[in-house]
Design a protein around this motif. Structure first.
Motif, PDB file in Angstrom:
ATOM      1  N   VAL A 257     -13.479  -7.121   9.383  1.00 38.23           N
ATOM      2  CA  VAL A 257     -13.170  -8.506   9.741  1.00 38.23           C
ATOM      3  C   VAL A 257     -12.188  -9.086   8.726  1.00 38.23           C
ATOM      4  O   VAL A 257     -11.200  -9.737   9.086  1.00 38.23           O
ATOM      5  N   ALA A 258     -12.429  -8.807   7.447  1.00 36.68           N
ATOM      6  CA  ALA A 258     -11.575  -9.353   6.392  1.00 36.68           C
ATOM      7  C   ALA A 258     -10.165  -8.771   6.436  1.00 36.68           C
ATOM      8  O   ALA A 258      -9.185  -9.468   6.167  1.00 36.68           O
ATOM      9  N   LEU A 259     -10.041  -7.493   6.790  1.00 35.23           N
ATOM     10  CA  LEU A 259      -8.706  -6.863   6.750  1.00 35.23           C
ATOM     11  C   LEU A 259      -7.732  -7.558   7.690  1.00 35.23           C
ATOM     12  O   LEU A 259      -6.552  -7.744   7.361  1.00 35.23           O
ATOM     13  N   ASN A 260      -8.194  -7.937   8.885  1.00 37.09           N
ATOM     14  CA  ASN A 260      -7.283  -8.570   9.837  1.00 37.09           C
ATOM     15  C   ASN A 260      -6.822  -9.938   9.361  1.00 37.09           C
ATOM     16  O   ASN A 260      -5.671 -10.326   9.582  1.00 37.09           O
TER      17      ASN A 260
ATOM     18  N   VAL B 174     -13.215  -4.710  -1.603  1.00 40.84           N
ATOM     19  CA  VAL B 174     -11.984  -5.436  -1.960  1.00 40.84           C
ATOM     20  C   VAL B 174     -10.762  -4.527  -1.832  1.00 40.84           C
ATOM     21  O   VAL B 174      -9.747  -4.912  -1.235  1.00 40.84           O
ATOM     22  N   THR B 175     -10.853  -3.317  -2.370  1.00 35.81           N
ATOM     23  CA  THR B 175      -9.688  -2.420  -2.328  1.00 35.81           C
ATOM     24  C   THR B 175      -9.407  -1.919  -0.910  1.00 35.81           C
ATOM     25  O   THR B 175      -8.246  -1.721  -0.539  1.00 35.81           O
ATOM     26  N   THR B 176     -10.459  -1.741  -0.123  1.00 34.15           N
ATOM     27  CA  THR B 176     -10.254  -1.313   1.263  1.00 34.15           C
ATOM     28  C   THR B 176      -9.597  -2.420   2.077  1.00 34.15           C
ATOM     29  O   THR B 176      -8.685  -2.155   2.884  1.00 34.15           O
ATOM     30  N   VAL B 177     -10.025  -3.663   1.875  1.00 41.30           N
ATOM     31  CA  VAL B 177      -9.432  -4.792   2.601  1.00 41.30           C
ATOM     32  C   VAL B 177      -7.954  -4.947   2.225  1.00 41.30           C
ATOM     33  O   VAL B 177      -7.093  -5.147   3.095  1.00 41.30           O
TER      34      VAL B 177
ATOM     35  N   GLY C 120     -13.262  10.252  -1.284  1.00 41.08           N
ATOM     36  CA  GLY C 120     -12.759   9.121  -0.522  1.00 41.08           C
ATOM     37  C   GLY C 120     -12.931   7.820  -1.271  1.00 41.08           C
ATOM     38  O   GLY C 120     -12.207   6.851  -1.044  1.00 41.08           O
ATOM     39  N   THR C 121     -13.890   7.791  -2.178  1.00 41.79           N
ATOM     40  CA  THR C 121     -14.094   6.669  -3.097  1.00 41.79           C
ATOM     41  C   THR C 121     -14.133   7.229  -4.507  1.00 41.79           C
ATOM     42  O   THR C 121     -14.851   8.188  -4.780  1.00 41.79           O
ATOM     43  N   LEU C 122     -13.352   6.655  -5.418  1.00 37.67           N
ATOM     44  CA  LEU C 122     -13.290   7.129  -6.799  1.00 37.67           C
ATOM     45  C   LEU C 122     -13.467   5.931  -7.719  1.00 37.67           C
ATOM     46  O   LEU C 122     -12.723   4.954  -7.621  1.00 37.67           O
ATOM     47  N   TRP C 123     -14.481   6.005  -8.616  1.00 35.99           N
ATOM     48  CA  TRP C 123     -14.816   4.886  -9.504  1.00 35.99           C
ATOM     49  C   TRP C 123     -15.115   3.616  -8.701  1.00 35.99           C
ATOM     50  O   TRP C 123     -14.839   2.501  -9.144  1.00 35.99           O
ATOM     51  N   GLY C 124     -15.631   3.807  -7.493  1.00 38.81           N
ATOM     52  CA  GLY C 124     -15.954   2.682  -6.633  1.00 38.81           C
ATOM     53  C   GLY C 124     -14.769   2.116  -5.875  1.00 38.81           C
ATOM     54  O   GLY C 124     -14.916   1.151  -5.124  1.00 38.81           O
ATOM     55  N   ILE C 125     -13.573   2.705  -6.043  1.00 37.72           N
ATOM     56  CA  ILE C 125     -12.338   2.203  -5.434  1.00 37.72           C
ATOM     57  C   ILE C 125     -11.948   3.098  -4.270  1.00 37.72           C
ATOM     58  O   ILE C 125     -12.069   4.323  -4.349  1.00 37.72           O
TER      59      ILE C 125
END
Length: 493
Positions: free
Chosen positions: A78-81, A240-243, A441-446
């Protein structure tokens, strides 16, 4: 179920004929007419066209499936859009100005023109066409899931996907972008009505109202609905980083980038960006249904199937048939611009660069590529079955790597060079592929795609700064056009 299948088949044929008739109003014997409707769409049609491309089988089935399978991390979508629409308000009118001035019809045209490099345009065309196969795969997987459920599992997943391929490729082959825009109007009306009915009926039939349903969510699903949900690594930093990564990546999809060329004027693009967030209400409704499915269906279902399973459970045959038609349209209609764009990138920006051809010849080859490209997506769907959202996230990781070259260098930084653009993209793609293939796919939580994008941007900036002597005089025309239009009160965006 036989009645449902027959009615759905009739609806698909009818929608295809609608696309052919409405598309015929514009010349369909040229690539310009087929792809960008001769830059003549108003805000209303652009809104529906973008809405139908962004809100697809992924929205109809994938979001509920992701909420069902993964829990809280689903809210990233939802946030990405919202991030993407803010960016679109600023950059799509600029893309329109340059497309109008230099007669661009594809994203690769834009890149080749900005950096005065046919080779870089060919490279971007080929790589993005390959990445877009994952998006076609998503629509085939969505169609296959529908056929699998309505056959009550009598059709295997493999045969369901094959039928999805046949329906998709045949429907896309005819019509053009204007025809697809009018198909989009029908698809969106059906989708909103079907999901709206499910969203209202589901709580009352299964929980006796919205209040009891949300109380059940709080009591039974509290930890699942918050980060990291059912996953181990999808925490706040991942969100946050994915959005950010997917928000920047949205307009890098060539089919959405190309929609900017179809508009009548820059104002049409700004208007659609303002009102596009209304579609977000559909996403929220689908996510809530996905969480509710956990309590109603248990945890043993395939996530891609849960929306259609619930509809079959809740609705009588006539409305279930309507629901199935809406689900098929949600997978079928958005695939049109995706496949058309992939085919045009290969035909116009790769094949025709090696062997110059007439526009008519390029147009014919573009249409012929529809079936082989869709078949490659079918192979991917059969070889690597997955959740729709998982397919999309991987594809976004790769497509977002275009952002520095296309947006930063293409619209705002005159000092960017083709060498910086190429090596930045290569760095992002290689690093992202390494992290994903090695299970990170996720590194250090990012999000791995965001890490790749940051390094991509650094390489892009450093190499561009070191190679600015290679900038050709023609590249200045690109930015001069933006400055001239900004100063012109008649054409100002």
């Amino acid at each position: 179920m036989g009645t449902v299948i027959v009615v759905a088949a009739i609806a698909v044929v009818g929608l295809t004929i609608l696309g052919m008739i409405s598309g015929a109003k514009e010349s369909q014997s040229s690539l310009s007419g087929w792809l960008v409707n001769r830059r003549n769409m108003g805000a209303w049609l652009v809104w529906f066209l973008l809405g139908t491309e962004i809100y697809t089988a992924f929205t109809f089935q994938g979001l509920a499936g992701y909420a069902y399978a993964k829990g809280g991390p689903v809210f990233y979508n939802v946030a990405l859009n919202d991030v993407a629409y803010s960016l679109g308000f600023m950059i799509l009118p600029l893309i329109w100005i340059l497309g109008k001035k230099f007669r661009y019809v594809t994203q690769a045209d834009f890149v080749a023109g900005r950096y005065q490099s046919r080779a870089l345009g060919m490279f971007v065309a080929l790589t993005t066409a390959i990445i877009m196969i994952a998006y076609i795969d998503l629509n085939i997987t969505g169609l296959g899931a529908i056929f699998h459920v309505i056959s009550k599992s009598r059709l295997s997943v493999m045969w369901s996907d094959i039928i999805g391929f046949v329906v998709l490729a045949t429907a896309v082959y005819v019509g053009g972008i204007r025809g697809n825009a009018w198909q989009s109007v029908i698809k969106d009306v059906f989708m909103i009505a079907a999901l709206g009915a499910l969203f209202i009926v589901f709580p009352y039939r299964e929980f006796h109202g919205f209040g009891p349903m949300f109380l059940a969510f709080g009591h039974d699903l509290g930890p699942i609905m918050t980060l990291p949900g059912k996953t181990a690594h999808s925490g706040l930093l991942w969100l946050v980083t994915t959005v950010l990564m997917t928000g920047m990546g949205q307009w890098m999809w060539p089919q959405w980038f190309g929609v900017a060329y179809t508009a009548r004027n820059p104002r049409s693009l700004k208007i659609q960006a303002v009102f596009m967030p209304l579609y977000q209400l559909v996403k929220v409704a689908v996510i809530i249904v996905g969480f509710g499915a956990l309590l109603v269906l248990g945890t043993h279902q395939n996530g891609n199937d849960v929306v259609v399973i619930l509809a079959r459970r809740l609705f009588a045959t006539p409305f279930f048939a309507f629901f199935v038609i809406a689900a098929i349209f949600a997978a079928l209609v958005p695939a049109g611009p995706i496949i058309m764009t992939s085919a045009s990138l290969i035909a116009k920006n790769v094949w025709a660069e090696y062997r110059p051809q007439s526009d008519e010849r390029i147009y014919r080859v573009t249409k012929l590529l529809v079936f082989p490209l869709t078949f490659l997506a079918l192979f991917l769907a059969l070889a690597t079955p997955s959740l729709l959202v998982a397919i999309l996230l991987v594809a976004y990781d790769f497509i977002a790597q275009l952002f520095p070259a296309v947006v930063i260098g293409g619209l705002f930084w005159r000092g960017a060079t083709k060498y910086g653009a190429f090596w930045g993209m290569m760095t992002g793609w290689v690093l992202d592929a390494f992290l994903l293939l090695s299970g990170h796919g996720t590194l250090w939580g990012i999000n791995a795609g965001f890490i790749a994008l940051v390094l991509n941007t650094l390489v892009f900036a450093i190499i561009s700064a070191a190679t600015q002597a290679s900038i050709k005089p023609g590249e200045a025309n690109h930015f001069s056009t933006l400055y001239e239009m900004h100063e012109d009160p008649v054409h100002s965006v």
